[in-house]
Write a protein that holds these residues in place. Structure first.
Motif, PDB file in Angstrom:
ATOM      1  N   THR A 236       4.640  -8.032  -8.950  1.00 23.42           N
ATOM      2  CA  THR A 236       5.921  -7.779  -8.286  1.00 23.42           C
ATOM      3  C   THR A 236       6.267  -8.896  -7.314  1.00 23.42           C
TER       4      THR A 236
ATOM      5  N   VAL B  64       7.259  -4.941   0.782  1.00 21.08           N
ATOM      6  CA  VAL B  64       7.483  -3.510   0.995  1.00 21.08           C
ATOM      7  C   VAL B  64       7.486  -2.766  -0.339  1.00 21.08           C
ATOM      8  N   VAL B  65       8.169  -3.327  -1.318  1.00 20.42           N
ATOM      9  CA  VAL B  65       8.208  -2.705  -2.652  1.00 20.42           C
ATOM     10  C   VAL B  65       6.804  -2.657  -3.258  1.00 20.42           C
TER      11      VAL B  65
ATOM     12  N   ALA C 137       1.228  -4.973  -7.965  1.00 22.12           N
ATOM     13  CA  ALA C 137       1.773  -5.500  -6.713  1.00 22.12           C
ATOM     14  C   ALA C 137       1.823  -7.025  -6.744  1.00 22.12           C
TER      15      ALA C 137
ATOM     16  N   ILE D  66       3.900  -2.580  -1.671  1.00 28.37           N
ATOM     17  CA  ILE D  66       3.069  -1.593  -0.972  1.00 28.37           C
ATOM     18  C   ILE D  66       3.451  -0.173  -1.379  1.00 28.37           C
ATOM     19  N   LEU D  67       4.745   0.081  -1.508  1.00 27.20           N
ATOM     20  CA  LEU D  67       5.173   1.412  -1.961  1.00 27.20           C
ATOM     21  C   LEU D  67       4.693   1.691  -3.378  1.00 27.20           C
ATOM     22  N   ASN D  68       4.777   0.690  -4.253  1.00 22.50           N
ATOM     23  CA  ASN D  68       4.269   0.861  -5.620  1.00 22.50           C
ATOM     24  C   ASN D  68       2.767   1.089  -5.614  1.00 22.50           C
TER      25      ASN D  68
ATOM     26  N   VAL E  66       0.958   2.604  -3.351  1.00 19.37           N
ATOM     27  CA  VAL E  66       0.702   3.991  -2.952  1.00 19.37           C
ATOM     28  C   VAL E  66       1.096   4.958  -4.066  1.00 19.37           C
ATOM     29  N   VAL E  67       2.276   4.747  -4.639  1.00 13.07           N
ATOM     30  CA  VAL E  67       2.783   5.678  -5.659  1.00 13.07           C
ATOM     31  C   VAL E  67       1.914   5.661  -6.912  1.00 13.07           C
TER      32      VAL E  67
END
Length: 134
Positions: free
Chosen positions: A48, A97-98, A45, A100-102, A104-105
């Motif tokens: 990123t 946003v990207v 993160a 945070i999604l990464n 979680v995934v």
């Protein structure tokens, strides 16, 4: 006269017998895998967000945003600007946003892989790993 180099050469020439051990990895602790994948996701993160910032600054410095803004305004008769949609705050919000999604995934993926490995060990018997002592 004995120098340090001579002592090191003599020491490295006498080898001790290395003991080899072969072990099977038959279980991966679920919570350890989740914690490790979470730490890897946090590092990803950060990378990123920094990458988005650097790419935006490079694009801004080279003048591509200004050229794109001129091109965009030619279609909209100057009513809206491209920088309204692709400014630094919008780019960094998208990067967050990207990230945070990464986060979680990747964390869930680490947990799933640990669970799949623990199920596959029951069929295959585990991964054979060899260790030696120097």
């Amino acid at each position: 006269m004995s120098t340090v180099a001579d002592k090191l050469a003599k020491k490295s020439s006498s080898r001790t017998s290395a003991k080899q051990v072969r072990l099977r990895l038959v279980y991966v602790d679920f919570w350890s895998a989740v914690k490790l994948s979470f730490l890897a996701a946090v590092a990803l993160a950060v990378v990123t967000i920094v990458t988005f910032f650097l790419v935006y600054m490079i694009v801004l410095t080279t003048g591509l945003i200004a050229k794109g803004n001129e091109f965009f305004q030619s279609f909209t008769d100057g009513a809206t600007s491209l920088t309204d949609f692709a400014g630094l705050p919008q780019v960094m919000a998208f990067a967050a946003v990207v990230a945070i999604l990464n986060l979680v995934v990747v964390t869930v993926l680490g947990a799933v892989i640990a669970g799949i490995y623990n199920l596959a060990v029951k069929v295959t018997g585990g991964l054979l790993v060899g260790f030696t002592s120097n």
